[in-house]
Scaffold this active site. Structure first.
Site, PDB file in Angstrom:
ATOM      1  N   ARG A  20       0.816  -1.227   0.000  1.00 23.43           N
ATOM      2  CA  ARG A  20       0.000   0.000   0.000  1.00 23.43           C
ATOM      3  C   ARG A  20       0.845   1.271   0.000  1.00 23.43           C
ATOM      4  NH1 ARG A  20      -1.869   2.326   4.059  1.00 23.43           N
ATOM      5  NH2 ARG A  20      -1.777   0.516   5.443  1.00 23.43           N
ATOM      6  N   TYR A  70     -14.992  10.674 -19.830  1.00 26.95           N
ATOM      7  CA  TYR A  70     -15.406   9.307 -19.516  1.00 26.95           C
ATOM      8  C   TYR A  70     -16.571   9.338 -18.495  1.00 26.95           C
ATOM      9  CZ  TYR A  70     -15.080   4.554 -17.719  1.00 26.95           C
ATOM     10  OH  TYR A  70     -15.364   3.276 -17.328  1.00 26.95           O
ATOM     11  N   ASP A 109      -6.578  12.627 -19.327  1.00 28.81           N
ATOM     12  CA  ASP A 109      -6.820  11.187 -19.383  1.00 28.81           C
ATOM     13  C   ASP A 109      -6.344  10.752 -20.773  1.00 28.81           C
ATOM     14  OD1 ASP A 109      -7.919   8.662 -19.835  1.00 28.81           O
ATOM     15  OD2 ASP A 109      -9.670   9.053 -18.581  1.00 28.81           O
ATOM     16  N   LYS A 158      -7.269  -0.720 -20.335  1.00 35.16           N
ATOM     17  CA  LYS A 158      -7.502  -0.621 -21.775  1.00 35.16           C
ATOM     18  C   LYS A 158      -6.220  -1.010 -22.537  1.00 35.16           C
ATOM     19  CE  LYS A 158     -11.387   0.670 -20.181  1.00 35.16           C
ATOM     20  NZ  LYS A 158     -11.739   2.060 -19.938  1.00 35.16           N
TER      21      LYS A 158
HETATM   22  C1  LIG Z   1     -12.225   2.803 -18.881  1.00 31.53           C
HETATM   23  C2  LIG Z   1     -11.827   4.222 -18.764  1.00 31.53           C
HETATM   24  C3  LIG Z   1     -11.621   4.814 -17.522  1.00 31.53           C
HETATM   25  C4  LIG Z   1     -11.858   4.082 -16.218  1.00 31.53           C
HETATM   26  O1  LIG Z   1     -10.970   3.041 -16.057  1.00 31.53           O
HETATM   27  P1  LIG Z   1     -11.280   1.701 -15.182  1.00 31.53           P
HETATM   28  O2  LIG Z   1     -10.037   0.928 -15.330  1.00 31.53           O
HETATM   29  O3  LIG Z   1     -12.490   1.074 -15.760  1.00 31.53           O
HETATM   30  O4  LIG Z   1     -11.528   2.164 -13.780  1.00 31.53           O
HETATM   31  C5  LIG Z   1     -11.221   6.134 -17.497  1.00 31.53           C
HETATM   32  N1  LIG Z   1     -11.044   6.842 -18.627  1.00 31.53           N
HETATM   33  C6  LIG Z   1     -11.236   6.308 -19.842  1.00 31.53           C
HETATM   34  C7  LIG Z   1     -11.037   7.143 -21.057  1.00 31.53           C
HETATM   35  C8  LIG Z   1     -11.638   4.982 -19.962  1.00 31.53           C
HETATM   36  O5  LIG Z   1     -11.847   4.459 -21.171  1.00 31.53           O
END
Ligand SMILES: *Cc1c(COP(=O)(O)O)cnc(C)c1O
Length: 384
Positions: free
Chosen positions: A48, A102, A174, A199
């Protein structure tokens, strides 16, 4: 050869490897210990604290790819997004966010930030002026996402980063959709880069993870809260992620090559009224894409022609999976109106340009001919 002169595929393959000193194995060993010596050691390691060997070393790979000083790995994209936002925002602060971010991030903010007395504004559009129009005296952060989900609209990253800097605000992006292979926001002036590593970083639809890359100073700020919130990833999954990231560049490049071909072919299909892909010359952000991205990514969206049944289309696919997530080696399609944007009212969806028949296509590694044939046979089912 100096480390930061390594080419991208070499960074993906080797940077942040843990040496197996005992057996001289070819890959990083997994250190699953949750308990480490604390006397006479430089750092006290604990999962952690985000500093177990596997966490610490994979973070080096992510930092190298994003041209950042340091990085941290989390248990999901939302864990890193929530921890990062809360690490910088205090009660009474204000945050500016791009309108079409998102859905989970939007939900986090709308469901909880009022309770913490954190103010926020969503922009009306994606132009830098739209961001500037939202700025208040107490604005601390500007948050963006480019390309956007699901319409693949772009923000001029350099312009928004410059705006944030000129007002002493921190800019956060992001970068999940583009990945550092296609876009390096820190080189464009952005302060903090976030990823859902679920992803493209993971890439095989079998890992949940998140990552942040930024300066050591910002990492220290994020760490101070992260160690209390506890969103650290298990070392076994960190190791899985390292394995996946060895092929990140090669996967993303092959998938984006497929996506470009698919976008051009779908654009000529009469059953499809519109294709959204920044690599099409008709896309309003084509020039901006050329300026700030290396390629156009592997995500695209399209509208089925008026009157065609999008749900039946998805059900009729045989190869492409109708599935929630994206960015895996396998192609997937979803209806944003039923999934990622289901929480928005139909009016809000209309404002964002998300029609009921809009389909988001995460293009995988399959042969383009097979993908086209699958789409053609599914169109035949819904047209007949
Ligand atoms: C999927 C996604 C998230 C969130 O991610 P998780 O791993 O599902 O928590 C945030 N931003 C974008 C652009 C995403 O595609």
């Amino acid at each position: 050869m100096s480390k930061n002169k390594l080419g991208e595929n070499t960074i993906c393959t080797h940077t942040g490897e843990l040496e197996d000193k005992t057996f001289k194995g070819a890959v990083s060993p997994i250190y699953m210990s949750t308990s480490y010596e604390f006397m006479d050691v430089e750092i006290g390691r604990y999962p952690r604290y985000f500093n177990t060997p596997n966490q610490e070393y994979l973070a080096k790979k992510i930092a190298a790819l994003e041209h950042a000083e340091a990085a941290m790995i989390f248990t999901s994209g939302m864990a890193v997004i929530s921890t990062t936002l809360l690490a910088f925002l205090n009660s009474g602060d204000h945050l500016v966010l791009q309108n079409d971010i998102y859905g989970g991030t939007r939900n986090l903010i709308e469901a909880h930030f009022d309770r913490y007395n954190i103010e926020y504004s969503f922009t009306n559009g994606l132009h830098v002026d739209d961001f500037e129009a939202c700025i208040k005296p107490n604005t601390k952060l500007i948050y963006l996402e480019s390309p956007s989900n699901p319409l693949l609209k772009l923000v001029d990253i350099e312009a928004v980063a410059k705006l944030a800097k000129s007002k002493n605000m921190i800019s956060i992006i992001d970068n999940t959709f583009a990945t550092p292979i296609i876009q390096k926001p820190i080189d464009l002036g952005i302060d903090i880069v976030l990823h859902s590593a679920t992803k493209y970083f993971g890439g095989h639809s079998d890992i949940s993870a998140g990552a942040v890359a930024t300066t050591q100073e910002h990492i220290d700020t994020i760490w101070t809260l992260a160690k209390n919130l506890g969103g650290n990833l298990s070392d076994f999954t960190v190791w899985m992620l390292e394995r996946s990231m060895k092929t990140l560049s090669i996967r993303v490049k092959a998938q984006q090559k497929n996506a470009k071909k698919m976008a051009k072919i779908l654009n000529k299909n009469e059953a499809i009224s519109k294709v959204y892909y920044p690599g099409l010359k008709s896309h309003p952000d084509y020039k901006l894409a050329k300026k700030q991205m290396k390629g156009f990514g592997a995500m695209l969206s399209f509208d089925l022609a008026e009157g065609l049944d999008a749900e039946l289309f998805l059900k009729s696919l045989k190869l492409i999976k109708p599935s929630m997530s994206l960015a895996g080696v396998e192609s997937t399609m979803i209806l944003p109106a039923l999934t990622s944007h289901a929480l928005l009212s139909p009016e809000d969806r209309a404002v964002q340009g998300i029609k009921d028949g809009l389909i988001r296509f995460s293009v995988g590694l399959e042969e383009v001919d097979d993908l086209i044939n699958d789409i053609k046979q599914a169109l035949k089912v819904i047209i007949s």
